[in-house]
Design a protein around this motif. Structure first.
Motif, PDB file in Angstrom:
ATOM      1  N   ALA A 172     -79.102  98.275  61.200  1.00 18.24           N
ATOM      2  CA  ALA A 172     -78.693  98.814  62.493  1.00 18.24           C
ATOM      3  C   ALA A 172     -79.760  99.785  62.987  1.00 18.24           C
ATOM      4  N   SER A 173     -79.886  99.880  64.312  1.00 19.44           N
ATOM      5  CA  SER A 173     -80.844 100.794  64.917  1.00 19.44           C
ATOM      6  C   SER A 173     -80.122 101.645  65.951  1.00 19.44           C
ATOM      7  N   ASP A 198     -83.541 100.218  61.956  1.00 21.92           N
ATOM      8  CA  ASP A 198     -83.326  99.215  60.901  1.00 21.92           C
ATOM      9  C   ASP A 198     -82.836  99.875  59.609  1.00 21.92           C
ATOM     10  N   LEU A 256     -71.824  98.485  57.267  1.00 17.29           N
ATOM     11  CA  LEU A 256     -72.126  97.411  58.198  1.00 17.29           C
ATOM     12  C   LEU A 256     -73.049  96.389  57.552  1.00 17.29           C
ATOM     13  N   VAL A 278     -71.836  99.760  67.951  1.00 17.00           N
ATOM     14  CA  VAL A 278     -72.168  98.856  66.853  1.00 17.00           C
ATOM     15  C   VAL A 278     -70.890  98.142  66.436  1.00 17.00           C
TER      16      VAL A 278
END
Length: 604
Positions: free
Chosen positions: A386-387, A267, A382, A397
């Motif tokens: 994101a992970s 995250d 982004l 991604v």
């Protein structure tokens, strides 16, 4: 008494601040942001602590295995001053478990048994040595007694049998003891292998950052620790989709990420960058360029060097320069900065050395190679968290979904193929620049093939193929060839026909290509007037027409095939010395032409 306690407390506080520590355990923090470059990543951890007034230190643990140790730096909030950041490692082991203790006891007992067996073996070896000495003593003695006639035969026989028997026993004992030692060694190796398996990972290196801070008053503090990691990179990947109306193209811009830094990014705010991380604030230093004179013949020979060699030399020098610049910008060691600064200068010396020896035509080539080597420097931030786990396989991604206007054309190259290909001329009317990368192409939901998206700036146009159209066909026919001699010249006339078929219920515009002979030797090529004029497209006339490439943009009516096919005819005349003849390029010229074609394809 109370006053004495207060004094002791003050002394303890002063001692605590003198060591730069404050009460509290080591912290890990939370990774909140990552900027992913090509080959490295800049990680930002948010660390929250309660710090005392004055000087103190914060220890941040569980740093990743692939950290660049000299890249650590920190920023603060709430008026806290960051004095320094240092990197350190600590070896950490875990308490042994019961099964590990049992194995250790077995190893100790087996080693004791092996030492005892080794002592017995040494005794057996000493006894064998004694028997050898006894044999050396008895043999001469028996010889003397035999010469004097006083030798007792029974005594000699008994002594000889005793020595043989003892030697055999000693040899058997030594063999058994050696075999037992071998078995004990094998047991110890098995015990140690089992122990290593049980204790795998129990002993590790803890990587820590020590942040030295100072604040006027005690209270909560938020610090952001930043560091670079290796083994992290990304590359662009695309999906191009168009519906049946073929008026727009949906560009799905993805990133294939591979990160094995040793820590998971959960995250986080992720930014993808094509720039190089910079940890150095000073500009590079330009060194003087030393030149000397050489014989003119040597200079002309260098200037006439193979064009491909010159291109490779220029491209290699640019690569060395960029790599040295990247290493310089990420190193905090002065010696490394100086060494890489010199490599940058050495590469620039090679580039200028090429410029001093080339011809005017080659100068244009050098300029083009230098321009092509400079890519776009962009950052993609982004949307949303994101992970990305630390693992070997690639992860994807999404960077952006972009709807772009497109003009579809049908491209025919009958000299090469009878198939007619759909091609989209796409305008990047988004705010996102595109990098070079592979793409998967879909038309009406069906997969039609793979392609390459080039570097595309905002507002720039690029082309993408959307596969063949099975209802369109094209081929090429030689109509005639006539030859004559006019004075000292030979003239050859060629006539060709392009046959374009359209099996659709609606008209189709075809962009058809062919070519004239192209040469820089004493050959004159003249094209005849044609019923269908060549294309007036400005880019075509600038980049392709001078090289003999022909292009017609013609409309082919519906149901045009066989006798009703759309025909494009053209002809040209070739004139050259009557004693010469036309020939195809040599292998070396073919290689140069192939390289030129590849470069044209990459510029589309």
């Amino acid at each position: 008494m109370c006053q004495k306690k207060n004094v002791l407390a003050a002394v303890a506080a002063v001692a605590c601040l003198a060591t730069g520590a404050f009460a509290g355990e080591m912290v890990k923090g939370k990774i909140e942001a990552v900027t992913l470059y090509r080959g490295q990543a800049l990680v930002t951890r948010l660390v929250s602590v309660n710090a005392p007034a004055g000087a103190s230190q914060v220890v941040v643990g569980e740093l990743p295995e692939q950290i660049v140790s000299d890249s650590l730096y920190a920023r603060s909030e709430d008026g806290v001053q960051v004095r320094a950041v240092r990197y350190r490692t600590n070896a950490i082991g875990e308490a042994p478990r019961d099964e590990v203790r049992a194995i250790d006891e077995s190893i100790e007992a087996t080693e004791a048994e092996m030492r005892k067996t080794d002592d017995l073996l040494k005794t057996a070896v000493a006894q064998a040595a004694f028997l050898g000495k006894l044999e050396n003593f008895t043999a001469p003695t028996a010889q003397v007694e035999l010469s004097k006639g006083v030798l007792n035969a029974n005594t000699l026989r008994e002594l000889t049998l005793f020595m043989f028997d003892q030697s055999a026993k000693q040899a058997d004992t030594a063999f058994k003891l050696n075999e037992k030692i071998r078995q004990l060694k094998k047991q110890i190796e098995l015990h140690r292998a089992k122990r290593a398996e049980l204790t795998k990972g129990s002993s590790r290196v803890e990587r820590q950052a020590v942040i030295f801070i100072e604040r006027a008053e005690a209270g909560a503090t938020r610090l952001r620790l930043n560091y670079l990691v290796h083994s992290a990179t990304w590359s662009p990947a695309y999906n191009l989709r168009s519906g049946g109306e073929m008026k727009t193209v949906q560009v799905e811009y993805n990133a294939l990420v591979q990160q094995m830094s040793g820590e998971n990014w959960d995250d986080v705010t992720l930014t993808l960058s094509t720039a190089s991380p910079t940890m150095v604030s000073d500009p590079p230093v330009l060194a003087p360029l030393l030149v000397a004179l050489a014989p003119a013949d040597a200079g002309r020979q260098a200037g006439a060097a193979d064009l491909e060699q010159l291109k490779n030399k220029v491209a290699q020098a640019k690569n060395v320069q960029r790599e040295a610049e990247s290493r310089r910008n990420t190193s905090l060691e002065l010696r490394s900065q100086i060494d890489n600064n010199w490599l940058m200068n050495a590469a620039s010396n090679d580039l200028q050395g090429v410029e001093f020896t080339i011809s005017g035509d080659q100068a244009r080539m050098v300029r083009e190679v230098q321009r092509r080597s400079a890519g776009l420097s962009v950052n993609y931030k982004l949307t949303g968290p994101a992970s990305l786990a630390s693992r070997a396989d690639q992860q994807m991604v999404r960077i952006a979904d972009l709807a772009m206007s497109a003009t579809f054309v049908n491209v025919a190259v009958p000299l090469l193929s009878e198939s007619v290909y759909r091609q989209a001329e796409i305008v990047n009317n988004s705010e996102t620049a595109l990098l070079e990368g592979r793409c998967s192409v879909y038309l009406g939901g069906d997969f039609v093939g793979n392609g390459i998206v080039p570097i595309v700036a905002r507002g720039q146009k690029f082309v993408a193929g959307f596969g063949t159209d099975p209802q369109l066909r094209a081929w090429r026919e030689l109509i005639s060839r006539t030859e004559s001699v006019q004075g000292g010249n030979r003239e050859v006339l060629f006539r060709y026909r392009l046959v374009l078929d359209n099996y659709k219920d609606v008209p189709a515009t075809m962009r058809s290509f062919d070519r004239l002979p192209f040469t820089q030797s004493d050959v004159r090529v003249t094209m005849d007037e044609t019923k269908d004029p060549l294309s007036t497209d400005a880019e075509y006339n600038r980049a392709f027409r001078p090289n003999g490439i022909l292009r017609w943009d013609v409309e082919v009516p519906a149901h045009s095939a066989a006798a009703t096919a759309r025909i494009v005819e053209y002809g040209f005349k070739v004139e050259h010395d009557r004693n010469m003849m036309l020939t195809v390029p040599s292998s070396g010229e073919k290689a140069a032409a192939a390289k030129e074609m590849f470069e044209q394809q990459m510029q589309r």
